[in-house]
Design an enzyme around this catalytic site. Structure first.
Site, PDB file in Angstrom:
ATOM      1  N   LYS A  45      40.299  79.404 -10.128  1.00  0.00           N
ATOM      2  CA  LYS A  45      41.318  79.571  -9.301  1.00  0.00           C
ATOM      3  C   LYS A  45      40.950  78.605  -7.970  1.00  0.00           C
ATOM      4  O   LYS A  45      41.945  78.280  -7.356  1.00  0.00           O
ATOM      5  CB  LYS A  45      40.919  80.887  -8.614  1.00  0.00           C
ATOM      6  CG  LYS A  45      41.351  82.143  -9.506  1.00  0.00           C
ATOM      7  CD  LYS A  45      40.486  83.535  -9.297  1.00  0.00           C
ATOM      8  CE  LYS A  45      41.092  84.510 -10.349  1.00  0.00           C
ATOM      9  NZ  LYS A  45      40.412  85.628 -10.164  1.00  0.00           N
ATOM     10  N   GLN A  79      36.332  88.921  -6.293  1.00  0.00           N
ATOM     11  CA  GLN A  79      36.234  89.216  -7.683  1.00  0.00           C
ATOM     12  C   GLN A  79      35.497  90.100  -8.088  1.00  0.00           C
ATOM     13  O   GLN A  79      34.446  90.741  -7.489  1.00  0.00           O
ATOM     14  CB  GLN A  79      35.462  87.605  -8.072  1.00  0.00           C
ATOM     15  CG  GLN A  79      35.584  87.457  -9.427  1.00  0.00           C
ATOM     16  CD  GLN A  79      36.955  87.415 -10.168  1.00  0.00           C
ATOM     17  OE1 GLN A  79      37.768  86.714  -9.446  1.00  0.00           O
ATOM     18  NE2 GLN A  79      36.977  87.651 -11.515  1.00  0.00           N
ATOM     19  N   ASP A 118      45.847  90.082  -5.006  1.00  0.00           N
ATOM     20  CA  ASP A 118      45.482  90.446  -6.421  1.00  0.00           C
ATOM     21  C   ASP A 118      46.432  91.742  -6.702  1.00  0.00           C
ATOM     22  O   ASP A 118      46.468  92.403  -7.709  1.00  0.00           O
ATOM     23  CB  ASP A 118      43.931  91.270  -6.493  1.00  0.00           C
ATOM     24  CG  ASP A 118      43.049  90.148  -6.867  1.00  0.00           C
ATOM     25  OD1 ASP A 118      43.732  89.576  -7.935  1.00  0.00           O
ATOM     26  OD2 ASP A 118      41.864  90.044  -6.423  1.00  0.00           O
TER      27      ASP A 118
HETATM   28  N1  GUN Z   1      38.268  90.375 -12.574  1.00  0.00           N
HETATM   29  C1  GUN Z   1      38.928  90.366 -13.596  1.00  0.00           C
HETATM   30  N2  GUN Z   1      40.179  90.313 -13.415  1.00  0.00           N
HETATM   31  C2  GUN Z   1      40.302  89.964 -11.920  1.00  0.00           C
HETATM   32  C3  GUN Z   1      41.224  89.593 -11.038  1.00  0.00           C
HETATM   33  O1  GUN Z   1      42.411  89.469 -11.590  1.00  0.00           O
HETATM   34  N3  GUN Z   1      41.128  89.743  -9.844  1.00  0.00           N
HETATM   35  C4  GUN Z   1      39.883  90.114  -9.471  1.00  0.00           C
HETATM   36  N4  GUN Z   1      39.778  89.765  -8.134  1.00  0.00           N
HETATM   37  N5  GUN Z   1      38.957  90.343 -10.135  1.00  0.00           N
HETATM   38  C5  GUN Z   1      39.054  90.234 -11.305  1.00  0.00           C
END
Ligand code: GUN
Length: 295
Positions: A55, A99, A122
């Site tokens: 990311k 995350q 998100d």
């Molecule tokens: N953990 C697994 N997928 C995601 C996601 O799309 N966003 C976040 N913040 N954590 C995750």
């Protein structure tokens, strides 16, 4: 029986999404705005580290103001709440991503609910989820949003189709099912959601015109669970041991790809299917948030 299925390349679609974002990022630059995305990573979960690095790299490549706060696994819930509150107030931060999963001593939901909904790229905040269910404009959870983009790109008809979603997670299954029932293009489907407490899941999955597998179980969907000519979207990214590979593992989806390939009309591969779309949509949500900040 279709013998040459269409391979739905999320990798290709993600490049198209990012190319489209470039123009919008330039327009923002003309107004003195640089999209700002801050990811917060608590602890050292290996998969989360890989995701966050990706990311970070991709948002920096598009010219974002990209930051990652890497915090020790011992960070307290209160400390994390204060950090999120600080990011809420920072005008240079348009998107906040904490995350998941968080260490066990931290309440995920409390943290999610502390993020300003205006910066919830998100799409996990109850405000975002509520807007999604009501069909209002808001941040849509990135993986389901990415699946819609794949369907749009490849002109996959959803209207009147039977979509079966496997899995009821807050991140994929629930938002996906809710998106597909909306009264609009790229939706208007009849939806069944099956989960771990569904007896004889195959009875349902075999009826799917479009099968969306988000079970989190490697190669869970075999050819006995898929109808001839179905479109199969595989959300899974699972590491399974494989001594023949240099790394000692291979990535596989929730679908037994080889087994269903001769049966389906279209399928997303793993890797290179849904995975690249999740980050592309995160970038897209961040650009949208930056645009909203000057409305
Ligand atoms: N953990 C697994 N997928 C995601 C996601 O799309 N966003 C976040 N913040 N954590 C995750």
């Amino acid at each position: 029986m279709p013998n040459s299925p269409l391979i739905l390349s999320g990798k290709e679609v993600s490049l198209a999404v990012k190319a489209e974002l470039k123009g919008r990022i330039e327009a923002l630059a003309g107004k003195g705005i640089k999209p700002g995305l801050t990811a917060v990573l608590v602890g050292e979960d290996p998969a989360s580290q890989v995701y966050v690095r990706s990311k970070e790299r991709q948002s920096a490549k598009l010219g974002f103001n990209s930051n990652v706060l890497r915090l020790d696994a011992s960070t307290s819930q209160d400390e994390l709440l204060k950090i999120v509150e600080g990011l809420n107030k920072d005008p240079e931060v348009h998107g906040i991503l904490v995350q998941l999963p968080l260490p066990r001593h931290i309440d995920d939901q409390l943290i999610i609910e502390t993020i300003d909904p205006e910066k919830d790229v998100d799409g996990f905040h109850p405000v975002s989820v509520g807007k999604l269910v009501l069909g209002l404009d808001g941040f849509v959870s990135c993986t389901p949003a990415g699946i819609l983009e794949i369907m749009k790109h490849y002109n996959i008809e959803t209207e009147g189709k039977h979509v079966v979603v496997v899995g009821r997670s807050n991140i994929v299954g629930k938002p996906m099912a809710n998106l597909m029932i909306q009264k609009r293009d790229l939706a208007n489907a009849t939806v069944t959601l099956v989960h771990t407490r569904t007896p004889d899941m195959g009875v349902h999955t075999r009826q799917a015109d479009i099968l969306i597998a988000a079970a989190g179980v490697p190669e869970f969907i075999g050819d006995d669970m898929v109808k001839d000519g179905a479109v199969v979207i595989d959300v899974g990214i699972n590491r399974v041991d494989d001594a023949t590979r240099e790394k000692g593992y291979r990535l596989t989806g929730d679908v037994n790809y080889e087994a269903v390939l001769g049966k389906v009309s279209a399928i997303t591969p793993v890797p290179g299917g849904v995975g690249p779309m999740t980050i592309a949509m995160l970038l897209s949500n961040t650009v949208k948030s930056a645009e909203n900040s000057i409305k």
